[in-house]
Design a protein around this motif. Structure first.
Motif, PDB file in Angstrom:
ATOM      1  N   ARG A  33      19.160  11.158  25.667  1.00 37.12           N
ATOM      2  CA  ARG A  33      18.994   9.874  25.599  1.00 37.12           C
ATOM      3  C   ARG A  33      19.949   8.939  26.411  1.00 37.12           C
ATOM      4  O   ARG A  33      19.597   8.032  26.878  1.00 37.12           O
ATOM      5  N   ARG A  34      21.004   9.499  26.831  1.00 39.33           N
ATOM      6  CA  ARG A  34      22.156   9.118  27.378  1.00 39.33           C
ATOM      7  C   ARG A  34      22.191   9.550  28.906  1.00 39.33           C
ATOM      8  O   ARG A  34      22.320  10.888  28.946  1.00 39.33           O
ATOM      9  N   PRO A  35      22.706   8.927  30.056  1.00 38.37           N
ATOM     10  CA  PRO A  35      22.994   9.447  31.123  1.00 38.37           C
ATOM     11  C   PRO A  35      24.019  10.561  31.246  1.00 38.37           C
ATOM     12  O   PRO A  35      25.087  10.544  30.500  1.00 38.37           O
ATOM     13  N   PHE A  36      23.744  11.814  31.525  1.00 34.14           N
ATOM     14  CA  PHE A  36      24.594  12.904  31.655  1.00 34.14           C
ATOM     15  C   PHE A  36      24.748  13.519  30.490  1.00 34.14           C
ATOM     16  O   PHE A  36      25.758  14.239  30.109  1.00 34.14           O
ATOM     17  N   ASP A  37      23.644  13.381  29.607  1.00 35.69           N
ATOM     18  CA  ASP A  37      23.636  14.195  28.309  1.00 35.69           C
ATOM     19  C   ASP A  37      23.373  15.518  28.789  1.00 35.69           C
ATOM     20  O   ASP A  37      23.673  16.432  27.902  1.00 35.69           O
ATOM     21  N   TYR A  38      22.829  15.925  29.872  1.00 34.79           N
ATOM     22  CA  TYR A  38      22.916  17.200  30.620  1.00 34.79           C
ATOM     23  C   TYR A  38      23.579  17.085  31.774  1.00 34.79           C
ATOM     24  O   TYR A  38      23.264  16.023  32.427  1.00 34.79           O
ATOM     25  N   PHE A  39      24.464  17.862  32.318  1.00 32.90           N
ATOM     26  CA  PHE A  39      24.977  17.776  33.685  1.00 32.90           C
ATOM     27  C   PHE A  39      25.541  19.404  33.903  1.00 32.90           C
ATOM     28  O   PHE A  39      25.672  20.097  32.925  1.00 32.90           O
ATOM     29  N   LEU A  40      25.466  19.710  35.130  1.00 33.95           N
ATOM     30  CA  LEU A  40      26.118  20.903  35.549  1.00 33.95           C
ATOM     31  C   LEU A  40      27.348  20.496  36.512  1.00 33.95           C
ATOM     32  O   LEU A  40      27.320  19.507  37.262  1.00 33.95           O
ATOM     33  N   PHE A  41      28.422  21.250  36.461  1.00 37.82           N
ATOM     34  CA  PHE A  41      29.629  20.970  37.295  1.00 37.82           C
ATOM     35  C   PHE A  41      30.090  22.277  37.860  1.00 37.82           C
ATOM     36  O   PHE A  41      30.197  23.272  37.016  1.00 37.82           O
ATOM     37  N   ARG A  42      30.350  22.110  39.054  1.00 45.54           N
ATOM     38  CA  ARG A  42      30.705  23.167  39.593  1.00 45.54           C
ATOM     39  C   ARG A  42      32.042  22.772  40.821  1.00 45.54           C
ATOM     40  O   ARG A  42      32.047  21.903  41.557  1.00 45.54           O
ATOM     41  N   VAL A  43      33.040  23.859  40.639  1.00 49.91           N
ATOM     42  CA  VAL A  43      34.346  23.541  41.940  1.00 49.91           C
ATOM     43  C   VAL A  43      34.750  24.928  42.105  1.00 49.91           C
ATOM     44  O   VAL A  43      34.931  25.782  41.453  1.00 49.91           O
TER      45      VAL A  43
END
Length: 481
Positions: A274-284
């Motif tokens: 329900r909130r922004p970025f409750d799903y995200f992927l991060f790569r570095v």
């Protein structure tokens, strides 16, 4: 070119020093998806205070003052160390910038596409750790960027910096904020003191406010226990194909560190998006050749879950995206929006397929590393697409494919005529040896096809094959039961 490179390094270093200065000032004042993870017992034994909803404590004034204070420190550090000096700000320069038209500046690529988004993430993080919501913090990042463009530098305000600082900084800043809170909440075997240190390293603004306010304004944020998959890879890669085109970059093998995190994976029945970025992927990815060789985050801003029985679970929505890619011979960066979906399909009791697909448009910049000509530095809004697949077998191995593509960036570009197309591909096979430890065989390809006037070359390409040690934060590969 040498002056630009020196300015790039000095400018980015100045931003790092400013963050360090704030942390020093602060010090003076003041879930894994695998159920059988043994680290969870350690986490429970040293659990911090219960998480708080991010709406309980807000301080709009403190957020604004901290951003202005950070800008003052950053301006003074830049004025002392960066040459040429564009930071000797005066009332006259501020008045001139207020009357000036906004331009597309030509600062070094690392400053515009890496330094400015990180600077924006600091603005965003200072607001976020003062209890502001995602959208309120984005507003503070936007306002902070505008103040810096007008009163932080003597050069005319830059619209490309305003985009990358505000929106790229927001998408990067929320991922860093969430990861820092994840360290505080889960612990991963760290003592409470080391959790604070690790969280501050991930998100310096959060660490700053946890010291200054004693954790009240920057109380532990309620993550709602997302399903995650995280891994760290360390290894070496050898070049198998290298076409430098007009680049002056040398042919060099690399030692690299590669970190990836998927946060809020679909398939967990009691988790909501329900909130922004409750799903995200991060790569570095860091290397001995380029430093930051790639950095990317994609977070769902609005969306909803879907499914079919117990075998298919997914989310679909609008994603905010930030990408930075510099594989020695060329570079590309983009801040944008994409429509997309994440899904998990249970193929059988032993095999699981996970994936992400998205397509959209971003404000994109491409260029050649150490180019001998200047006509290839290209800004504009450009279509982009991403696809990832992970096949998990018996929690013993995972085969992963990833493809990222940026198309012609000339939809609104006023620069020289030309076309640009960049493709990044990644294929890897990871075999779990024991517990959290695995080995990975990885193939990376980075390709650019372009056409510019007075530039005879048309292609650049760099392929590597590498062997990596992989540490997984949970025993499995992210399959959500």
């Amino acid at each position: 070119m040498a002056k630009d490179i020196k300015k790039s390094r000095n400018g980015f270093e100045s931003r790092r020093r400013a963050c360090t200065a704030l942390l020093a000032l602060a010090a003076g004042t003041g879930n894994a998806t695998s159920a059988d993870d043994p680290l969870q017992d350690t986490v429970r034994d040293a659990a911090p205070a219960p998480p708080q909803d991010d709406r309980l404590y807000k301080s709009y004034g403190a957020a604004a003052l901290e951003i202005l204070g950070f800008q003052l420190v950053l301006n003074r550090v830049d004025h002392a160390f960066v040459r040429p000096d564009d930071y000797d700000v005066s009332i006259g320069s501020i008045r001139r910038n207020l009357r000036s038209s906004w331009v597309v500046d030509r600062d070094p690529f690392e400053i515009n596409q890496l330094g400015h988004p990180y600077q924006g993430s600091v603005y965003f993080g200072l607001a976020r750790s003062n209890g502001l919501t995602f959208w309120e913090s984005m507003g503070y990042a936007f306002a902070g960027s505008a103040v810096w463009e007008i009163a932080g530098e003597t050069t005319p305000p830059s619209r490309n910096d305003q985009i990358t600082t505000s929106f790229g900084g927001t998408f990067l800043g929320e991922a860093l904020y969430r990861m820092a809170n994840l360290v505080l909440e889960e612990g991963y075997g760290l003592s409470p003191q080391w959790r604070e240190v690790a969280a501050a390293a991930v998100s310096p603004p959060l660490g700053f406010n946890r010291h200054v306010a004693g954790g009240r304004r920057a109380a532990l944020w309620a993550s709602h226990s997302p399903a995650i998959y995280g891994r760290l890879q360390l290894g070496v890669g050898g070049i198998t194909s290298n076409n430098v085109g007009p680049s002056l970059a040398p042919r060099r093998n690399e030692v690299a560190a590669d970190f990836a995190l998927d946060y809020g994976l679909p398939g967990q029945p009691d988790y909501t998006w329900r909130r922004p970025f409750d799903y995200f992927l991060f790569r570095v990815r860091l290397s001995n050749v380029q430093g930051v060789e790639s950095l990317a985050t994609r977070g769902m801003l609005f969306g909803a879950p879907y499914g079919s029985g117990r075998n298919l679970r997914g989310i679909v929505g609008l994603y905010g995206t930030y990408d930075y890619l510099a594989p020695q011979v060329f570079r590309v960066a983009s801040t944008g929006l994409s429509l997309g979906s994440n899904a998990q399909l249970l193929l059988s009791d032993h095999y699981t397929l996970q994936g992400h697909a998205s397509a959209g448009i971003g404000y994109t910049s491409t260029g050649t590393t150490s180019a001998s000509t200047s006509g290839q530095y290209h800004y504009g809004f450009a279509p982009q697409a991403m696809l990832t697949l992970r096949l998990i077998g018996n929690e013993r191995f995972a085969f992963e494919l990833a493809a990222l593509e940026f198309f012609d960036g000339k939809l609104t570009s006023a620069g020289p005529n030309g076309t640009d197309r960049v493709f990044r591909g990644d294929a890897s096979l990871t075999w779990r040896v024991s517990g959290h430890h695995a080995v990975t065989l990885k193939y990376l390809t980075s390709r650019r096809t372009f056409a510019f006037e007075n530039v005879p070359e048309r292609q650049q390409r760099r392929d590597t094959v590498g062997l990596y040690y992989t540490y997984q934060f949970a025993r499995g590969f992210g399959a959500v039961n």
